[in-house]
Design an enzyme around this catalytic site. Sequence first.
Site: not given
Lengths: 325, 740
Positions: B237-238, B466, B636, B699-701, B703
């Site tokens: 998606g990105f 993904g 990622q 924590k999100g990774v 970006e």
Amino acid sequence: MRPFTLQKPTTIGQAVSGKKESAQFLAGGTNLLDLMKKHISQPDRLLDINSVLSEKIESTAGGIRIGANVRNSAAAANELILSKFPLVSHAILKGASPQIRNMASMAGNLLQRTRCPYFYDTSLPCNKRKAGSGCGALKGETRMAAIVGHNPQCVAVHPSDLCIALSALDARVIINGKDNKETSIPFKDFHKLPGTNPEKDNNLPANAIITAIEIPSNPFNKNCSYLKLRDRESYAFALVSVAAALQLNGNRIVEARLASGGVAHKPWRWYEAEKFLKGKTADLSNFKQAAEIIARETHPLNGNEFKVPMLKGAIEVALQNCLTA
Amino acid sequence: MGFFKRKHEPKKVPEGRVEGFYKVTGSGKYAAEYKLENVCYAVLVGSTIAAGEIVDINTDNAKDIEGVLDVLTHRNRPQIPAFADEAKAKRAGFSLPVLHTNKIFFRGQPVALVIAETLEDANYAASLVTVSYKTDQAKVDFDKEHATVPIAATGKERGSMDAWSNAPHIREQAYTIRNQVHNPMEMHATIAVWDGDKKLKLYDKNQGVNNVQQTISRLFDIPPANIEVFSEYVGGGFGSGLKVWSNVPLAIMAAKQVNRPVKLMLTRPQMFTLVGYRPQSWQNVRIGADANGKFLGILHQAKHGTSVFDNYGEGITRISRLVYNFGNLKTESATVPLNLGAPTWMRGPGDCTGAFALESAIDELSYDIKKDPLQLRLDNLAVINDPDTGKPWSTNFLNECMTKGAEMINWKSRNPLPAQTKEGEWMIGYGVANGMWFAGRSKASASIIMQKDGSITVQTAMTDIGTGTGTGMQNIAHLELGISHDKIRIKLGNSNLPAAPSQGGSTGLSTISGAVAAVCDALKMKLAGYASLQDAIYKDAKPESIVLSDSGIAYQQAGNHLISFDKIFSKENLQTIEVEASSGPGEERQKYAFCSGASHFCKVRVHTKTGKVKIDRHVCVVDAGYVVNKLAAANQVSGAAVGGIGMTLSEEQVVDSTHGCFIGGDLAGYHFAVNADAPIIEVDFINKIDPNINPSGAKGVGEVGIIGAAAAIANAIFHATGKRLRDLPITPDKVLLAKS
Ligand SMILES: Cc1cc2nc3c(=O)[nH]c(=O)nc-3n(C[C@H](O)[C@H](O)[C@H](O)COP(=O)(O)OP(=O)(O)OC[C@H]3O[C@@H](n4cnc5c(N)ncnc54)[C@H](O)[C@@H]3O)c2cc1C
């Protein structure tokens, strides 16, 4: 895609007799099918020639004969080609991707159409796609366009890598015409400049079929190189490319061959520079001078002036690489 | 101690992905792969002008083709209720009144839709639709247009610009980046199936089924509950799947018109114009420091393109407010309306663009001051408090990322002077840059269904594009419950499952981990309730003192005596046990600021004669809190860094201002980076729990791996060659022609 019928001739004779302007030969299909899906090529009939043409690579009295249906990947890995004509293998391996090379035929590679984005977009002008509609690239994006041999009708370049090596090595294109007789066209005369009919890429007679490519024996198997400069390291067409080959006697250049892709409507030979190098010492200063001679031959467009210094660099590096090859 | 007191014994996770088998064998279905009875096919016709009006459309030739069922245009399409009323359309958040206007806003805008029995028929017929236009002057030249757009303050000014106008070191530079496209492998596609007038099934490619459900509900005036959206497998998606694009309402209109299921998949060329892009941008950065390199102030200005019909703004200057201490700061921005399709969030939106300018400018300053660019950054990092809100960072280990990365690439071995290191005709250089991304979290729900054999299915509406979300959920459920991985199934991407937000902005795992932890607690409590019927002591059980295993439940206060699932199920005569729970951010967001951070280090070689740039090494060290699954997380980061390489060296969706359009619409001509352009990305993590962000500490990774990558590479090119390249992509021609 426009509906079409598919035929499978079993002999060369059947293939040529079945061919009309509105029909197309189908080899690997890696270019033709894309063009059909984009409504750029709209044949009403496809003649699948895969079981008609030779898939052999044979040594001949004067050199080598490569069947038209040999796949690009098979040619690149062929022992005979690797030992006698390694430049051909180097050039092929810089093109497309392994998957595409597995499908692409030798004849199809010669006849692939330009990658100019204006040719590919049916809503933009392009004299090559639609005669008389104008050249979209000329006033638009010229980054990939020609710097030599172009005219206001068309600034597109021929996209092949293989053809640059074949041009440097003075190959011949073997064809069968409507009369089913074998004739041949020297490589330098095979592709053409845009002239007043840029819709035609080459001088293959109407409805003729390519059956083989022949390369005469040559002394260029030791010192040759193919350099392709592009926006990414693989799976991209050339900004500029150089096929270079030297016949050396010690440090002296007996004979030189230089051809480029990404610069013209056809594979482009640098005859002046070749002449200059003949008899000279194989060193950087002479390579630089050869590059200067070449640069003087170019006429970049508004927006692709960078190709000239890039080409100069590429010529120097390709010639240097011949010495270490 | 943090908000979430969870155990974090590092557990070994099995290799591979929960969805791997289904993807590799093809049994997992992407949107366009569902086989539906009686389905027919739709193909879009795009406008060939960039601005103006449709005067006439001729569909006769297309309709004559055998197999063609109908051709929709703005004249005969079924009405989309929201498009009848401007206020409603606004509320629907869908800005292109597709097939509901004769106005043309950009080239490629859908003007007709051919519906046929087969894809081939539809495709051919689409080529026969002819449209005549009245053409207006189109604005597509960002460079020309942005000069005419005034810039305005964005965010609060800190201190004053005057305070540092006499700073010993001041650098001011402009930086530009061209348009870039997402183009995930899977093309956007929708299969629309009506059941009567008011019920709708959508098989759709997107990053959030509930978002599609809500948007379509508002557009078509149908209650959300009557719309089911299936997006079980998503091929990348990105960011392009965060919005609902015209393919969705078009497929729905078509299905209504022909009263059959309709499949509409965009072609690859259409992917270049209809589903967003990272807009072209201009930035100006003025940065000042004292003699020792302490930052005194910054002015960061940014403008980027948007479309004339949809004002999209990305926070390009945000990053300058967060990473370093600037006592004086001013950020300004503007959007520039153009006759191009609508841009949208693309991996690391805003910050990725902003970081290129900020981190390049800092690098330029470091050479002015003659101070190691690594040290200059370290000395000015704001790792204690978020300089913008003043709140303490919950955790921020960007300094540790820098130190670790420097060691990995052997930073100290580098010659401090630029353009000094040569190997033959190659110049060698090293660069560094930082990236940061807000570590967000939203509310989500999840449910668990337990079977008699103790196996469970954890489910939520969230998609997995993904990224490994499903695998992460399995890992967390295992950590929380103790049930073996192979007894935990995951179900995702279906709007009938418990609601969840879209997967974007690196919030997916952070968000869903809370819901998974909550539903795991709920399961424990439900089981404890049943257990208490057999052993009353379970009445007082709390989730943290309950231990599950593959065979049953145990409770510390009950001497960890095991009550088997079998016993619970048969005693209570149960078929399944089902629980659902929600969880979202709370008070902790008032107290703390949250961020993920990354340090990029790059070693490049640049050819002096051809301008070719080769990346020898790329190191990325990330602070992403607790790393739930190292393989998935590293994957990622490495994918993002390779995206960063493409962004820096080769990606550009070229705009032709003469013809008013993007040109080139295939992946052979659009140069995203391929394997040959990227070394193996060396990824490492600080791997320290963020105890306040969510129960998992992760924590999100998604970006941070791209934010800062471009500047690290451009800085390395400068160090190699002495040439400062401020316009992305840095293609070989620019390297060759640049002056050192
Ligand atoms: C994404 C992509 C990237 C590529 N990158 C490169 C690259 O970097 N460098 C490069 O050199 N090439 C590249 N190519 C082009 C590729 O090499 C050609 O598509 C291929 O060589 C064509 O061969 P084919 O057998 O598939 O031809 P087809 O597509 O089958 O045919 C091409 C044309 O030749 C005609 N034809 C085929 N055989 C004969 C014959 N025997 N006699 C007369 N006419 C014939 C057909 O009628 C058709 O008009 C790329 C292609 C793609 C799709």
